[in-house]
Motif scaffolding. Structure first.
Motif, PDB file in Angstrom:
ATOM      1  N   ILE A   1      11.458   3.110  -2.630  1.00 52.54           N
ATOM      2  CA  ILE A   1      10.336   2.574  -1.846  1.00 52.54           C
ATOM      3  C   ILE A   1       9.686   1.411  -2.600  1.00 52.54           C
ATOM      4  CG2 ILE A   1       8.035   3.105  -0.915  1.00 52.54           C
ATOM      5  CD1 ILE A   1      10.288   4.348   0.741  1.00 52.54           C
ATOM      6  N   ALA A   2       9.446   1.575  -3.898  1.00 53.30           N
ATOM      7  CA  ALA A   2       8.877   0.493  -4.707  1.00 53.30           C
ATOM      8  C   ALA A   2       9.791  -0.728  -4.677  1.00 53.30           C
ATOM      9  CB  ALA A   2       8.646   0.966  -6.138  1.00 53.30           C
TER      10      ALA A   2
ATOM     11  N   ILE B   1       1.950  -6.816   5.469  1.00 51.00           N
ATOM     12  CA  ILE B   1       1.563  -5.508   4.931  1.00 51.00           C
ATOM     13  C   ILE B   1       2.784  -4.609   4.806  1.00 51.00           C
ATOM     14  CG2 ILE B   1       0.150  -3.456   5.328  1.00 51.00           C
ATOM     15  CD1 ILE B   1      -1.743  -5.356   6.941  1.00 51.00           C
ATOM     16  N   PHE B   2       2.910  -3.968   3.655  1.00 49.27           N
ATOM     17  CA  PHE B   2       3.926  -2.950   3.412  1.00 49.27           C
ATOM     18  C   PHE B   2       3.187  -1.643   3.173  1.00 49.27           C
ATOM     19  CE2 PHE B   2       6.559  -0.206   0.900  1.00 49.27           C
ATOM     20  CZ  PHE B   2       7.854  -0.437   1.335  1.00 49.27           C
TER      21      PHE B   2
ATOM     22  N   ALA C   1       0.844  -1.200   0.000  1.00 47.79           N
ATOM     23  CA  ALA C   1       0.000   0.000   0.000  1.00 47.79           C
ATOM     24  C   ALA C   1       0.883   1.257   0.000  1.00 47.79           C
ATOM     25  CB  ALA C   1      -0.915  -0.006   1.222  1.00 47.79           C
ATOM     26  N   PHE C   2       0.898   1.937  -1.128  1.00 53.49           N
ATOM     27  CA  PHE C   2       1.697   3.143  -1.300  1.00 53.49           C
ATOM     28  C   PHE C   2       0.799   4.365  -1.119  1.00 53.49           C
ATOM     29  CE2 PHE C   2       3.418  -0.223  -4.030  1.00 53.49           C
ATOM     30  CZ  PHE C   2       4.714  -0.327  -3.543  1.00 53.49           C
ATOM     31  N   SER C   3       0.977   5.093  -0.025  1.00 53.97           N
ATOM     32  CA  SER C   3       0.202   6.304   0.309  1.00 53.97           C
ATOM     33  C   SER C   3      -1.295   6.047   0.442  1.00 53.97           C
ATOM     34  CB  SER C   3       0.462   7.407  -0.732  1.00 53.97           C
ATOM     35  OG  SER C   3       1.821   7.740  -0.776  1.00 53.97           O
TER      36      SER C   3
ATOM     37  N   PHE D   1       8.103  -8.591  -0.858  1.00 55.95           N
ATOM     38  CA  PHE D   1       7.176  -9.550  -1.468  1.00 55.95           C
ATOM     39  C   PHE D   1       7.924 -10.766  -2.001  1.00 55.95           C
ATOM     40  CE2 PHE D   1       5.282 -10.949  -5.563  1.00 55.95           C
ATOM     41  CZ  PHE D   1       4.257 -11.698  -5.029  1.00 55.95           C
ATOM     42  N   LEU D   2       9.030 -10.554  -2.666  1.00 59.74           N
ATOM     43  CA  LEU D   2       9.763 -11.653  -3.296  1.00 59.74           C
ATOM     44  C   LEU D   2      10.645 -12.425  -2.318  1.00 59.74           C
ATOM     45  CD1 LEU D   2      10.775  -9.851  -6.607  1.00 59.74           C
ATOM     46  CD2 LEU D   2       8.976 -11.589  -6.284  1.00 59.74           C
TER      47      LEU D   2
END
Length: 109
Positions: A99-100, A53-54, A36-38, A107-108
């Motif tokens: 950040i991405a 959760i990120f 979840a970005f912003s 995730f990986l």
């Protein structure tokens, strides 16, 4: 080939991040990770399972204010017992490359 929950994630930016959080929290038995970005909010109809959760959020976000949105959400999810990686950063309503990359490494990994 079968894809199981250990390989499924939902992700989004801004309102998409809010929807990803809501969907992931409601379907945590099917989704392993939420990126979840912003995000602005999380409103699952129910909570099921425990996805990782990120969350990232810019401290100077003029669209979805840091303190009322990402910062508050991350703290509430940690308090509820979720495995949360929280990455606040100096900046606005954006997804910085680093950040991405951090989100996808989680995730990986």
């Amino acid at each position: 080939m079968t894809v199981g929950p250990q390989r499924i994630t939902v992700a989004g930016f801004s309102d998409g991040a809010s929807y990803a959080l809501s969907l992931g929290l409601a379907n945590g038995d099917l989704v392993r990770d939420v990126l979840a970005f912003s995000p602005g909010f999380a409103a699952p109809a129910r909570r099921q399972g425990a996805p990782r959760i990120f969350i990232s959020h810019g401290r100077q976000d003029p669209v979805l204010p840091f303190e009322r949105c990402g910062d508050r959400l991350a703290a509430a999810l940690v308090q509820s017992g979720y495995d949360v990686a929280y990455r606040p950063f100096n900046g606005g309503h954006v997804v910085p490359t680093e950040i991405a990359e951090a989100a996808f490494r989680r995730f990986l990994g």
